[in-house]
Design a protein around this motif. Structure first.
Motif, short mmCIF file in Angstrom:
data_model
loop_
_atom_site.label_atom_id
_atom_site.label_comp_id
_atom_site.label_asym_id
_atom_site.label_seq_id
_atom_site.Cartn_x
_atom_site.Cartn_y
_atom_site.Cartn_z
N UNK A 219 0.82 -1.21 0.00
CA UNK A 219 0.00 0.00 0.00
C UNK A 219 0.85 1.26 0.00
N UNK A 220 1.94 1.24 0.76
CA UNK A 220 2.75 2.44 0.84
C UNK A 220 3.79 2.51 -0.28
N UNK A 221 3.70 1.61 -1.22
CA UNK A 221 4.56 1.69 -2.38
C UNK A 221 5.94 1.11 -2.14
N UNK B 127 12.52 11.84 -4.89
CA UNK B 127 12.62 13.14 -5.54
C UNK B 127 13.93 13.79 -5.13
N UNK C 232 15.06 20.01 -2.71
CA UNK C 232 15.40 21.41 -3.01
C UNK C 232 15.65 22.13 -1.69
N UNK D 154 2.56 12.01 -6.11
CA UNK D 154 3.92 11.83 -6.60
C UNK D 154 4.13 12.46 -7.96
N UNK D 155 3.08 12.52 -8.76
CA UNK D 155 3.25 13.13 -10.08
C UNK D 155 3.27 14.65 -9.99
N UNK E 209 4.68 16.42 -7.41
CA UNK E 209 5.83 16.95 -6.67
C UNK E 209 6.85 17.63 -7.58
N UNK E 210 7.23 17.04 -8.72
CA UNK E 210 8.17 17.75 -9.60
C UNK E 210 7.61 19.08 -10.08
N UNK F 193 8.00 21.54 -7.25
CA UNK F 193 9.39 21.96 -7.13
C UNK F 193 9.76 22.95 -8.21
N UNK G 206 -1.75 7.67 3.62
CA UNK G 206 -0.45 7.01 3.74
C UNK G 206 -0.35 5.97 2.63
N UNK G 207 -0.34 6.42 1.37
CA UNK G 207 -0.32 5.48 0.26
C UNK G 207 0.86 5.76 -0.66
N UNK G 208 1.01 4.88 -1.62
CA UNK G 208 2.14 5.00 -2.54
C UNK G 208 2.10 6.28 -3.35
N UNK H 14 2.84 12.15 -1.39
CA UNK H 14 4.09 12.54 -0.73
C UNK H 14 3.81 12.82 0.74
N UNK H 15 4.63 12.26 1.60
CA UNK H 15 4.38 12.38 3.04
C UNK H 15 5.01 13.66 3.59
N UNK I 283 11.07 17.74 0.67
CA UNK I 283 11.72 18.09 -0.58
C UNK I 283 11.74 19.58 -0.87
#
Ligand code: SF4
Lengths: 178, 198
Positions: free
Chosen positions: A161-163, A170, A173, B93-94, B96-97, B100, B126-128, B131-132, B137
């Motif tokens: 689930x958490x990948x 990433x 920065x 996740x897609x 985040x870039x 930034x 809390x999944x894949x 971003x946590x 970042x």
């Protein structure tokens, strides 16, 4: 069985006598006329059956209202790993039918129905992205929700689930680098 | 006249030099106060609203809470014109870039508010795909708690940024602290009686 869908299923069975459609209601109900029905097809016959359902005048399913994937890993009494569910709707004849296909590892693959319903393009891309089921003859089978270099198929039941660290991957920065 | 070796003679300030130094200090001070004052009262936010927190961000901008009272009503959708990024909502996740890149495109000086549980920690997601916490970042200055934060809380966050701007002066954001120490100063004292809760 609802009065509208009975002739369709009978027609299918007559047209494709070599296929065992195993028609069944999606959900058994007290009111039999309200039941929605589902037929099962082998992947190799899928395209022929779908073309027939779309083009035959008595069926005329103009709309593919949904296309979804299911992972049956560890599912009770499941024989196959992946299921693809097509939900068809005929606006002119006012009836609905569900079609299920099952495929297995390795190399799960079903024929694409994009040439029948163009709206299937993105739905098939999503199933490919999330479950890793390939659609042969799809015009543009890229991932749709994750990016191209993503390696996993996250809705598979054996994906954690958490990948696998994708969400940590990433560049950082800092105030210096910005 | 030859060159005098450095350190051989103590440096002596002439009278004129003394005056000009003091004068330039004075000009610096007024400039610093003036620039900081105008800067803190005209923070232009970049609304990076990716989820439900964005709705509350809009409410903060609307007439009832009216972020314009703090001079921050000019939401700009181009990062080049902004100096305050409000990261409202969960960041996939897609995304985040993209986030930034937008941060990098903002001109100095710049500040970042991480608004809500999701932007700060990932929240319940809390999944894949989520971003946590964007602070892993990105350099974040102020965290605004809540799910979603009330508009008052976000205003408190903006005021915290104003305090930072006021205290730090004309510092390039490279020289600033990493921001973890900066919290919203409570303006309300909760009165708890002695011995309560024992
Ligand atoms: S913190 Fe709450 S309101 Fe804000 S984005 Fe997350 S779930 Fe939505």
């Amino acid at each position: 069985m609802s009065a509208k869908i009975t002739p369709i299923i009978e027609l299918l069975q007559k047209q494709f006598s070599d296929i065992d459609f195993a028609p069944a209601p999606l959900l058994e109900m007290k009111d039999k006329s309200a039941e929605q029905w589902c037929v099962h097809v082998q992947p190799s016959k899928l395209f022929a059956v779908m073309s027939f359902l779309r083009s035959d005048e008595r069926c005329s399913f103009e709309q593919l209202s949904d296309l979804a994937g299911v992972d049956y890993l560890n599912f009770p009494k499941a024989k196959d790993r992946y299921g693809i569910v097509y939900s068809l709707l005929s606006l002119s004849k006012e009836h609905r039918l569900w079609v299920k296909v099952f495929v297995n590892d390795p190399n799960p693959e079903v024929p694409s129905v994009v040439s029948i319903w163009y709206g299937a393009t993105w739905m098939e891309r999503e199933v490919w992205d999330m479950f890793g089921v390939r659609f042969s003859d799809h015009p543009d089978l890229r991932r749709i929700l994750t990016w191209e270099s993503f390696e996993a198929h996250p809705l598979r039941k054996d994906y954690p689930l958490t990948g696998r660290g994708e969400r940590e991957d990433f560049k950082v920065i800092t105030r210096d680098s910005a | 006249m030859g060159l005098t070796p450095v350190g051989s003679m103590p440096y002596q300030e002439s009278k004129e030099e003394f005056l000009t130094t003091k004068l330039s200090h004075l000009i610096d001070l007024t400039r610093k106060i003036g620039v900081n004052w105008s800067r803190k009262n005209s923070l232009w936010p970049m609304p990076f609203a990716t989820a439900c927190c964005g709705i509350e961000l809009m409410a903060t901008g609307a007439s009832r809470y009216d972020i314009a009272r703090f001079g921050a009503e000019v939401m700009r959708f181009t990062p080049r014109q902004c100096d305050l990024m409000i990261c409202a909502g969960r960041v996939a996740i897609k995304t985040m870039p993209v986030l930034q890149r937008i941060y990098m495109q903002m001109a100095e000086p710049k500040w970042v508010i991480s608004m809500g549980a999701c932007a700060s920690t990932g929240g319940v997601f809390d999944t894949y795909a989520v971003v946590q916490g964007v602070d892993q970042f990105l350099p974040v200055d102020v965290y605004v708690p809540g799910c979603p934060p009330r508009p008052e809380t976000l205003l408190e966050g903006v005021m915290a940024i104003q305090r930072i701007v006021e205290n730090e002066g004309l510092i390039h954001s490279k020289e600033r602290e990493r921001g973890m120490g900066l919290v919203v100063q409570p303006t309300v004292q909760v009165k708890v009686e002695k011995g309560a809760g024992k």
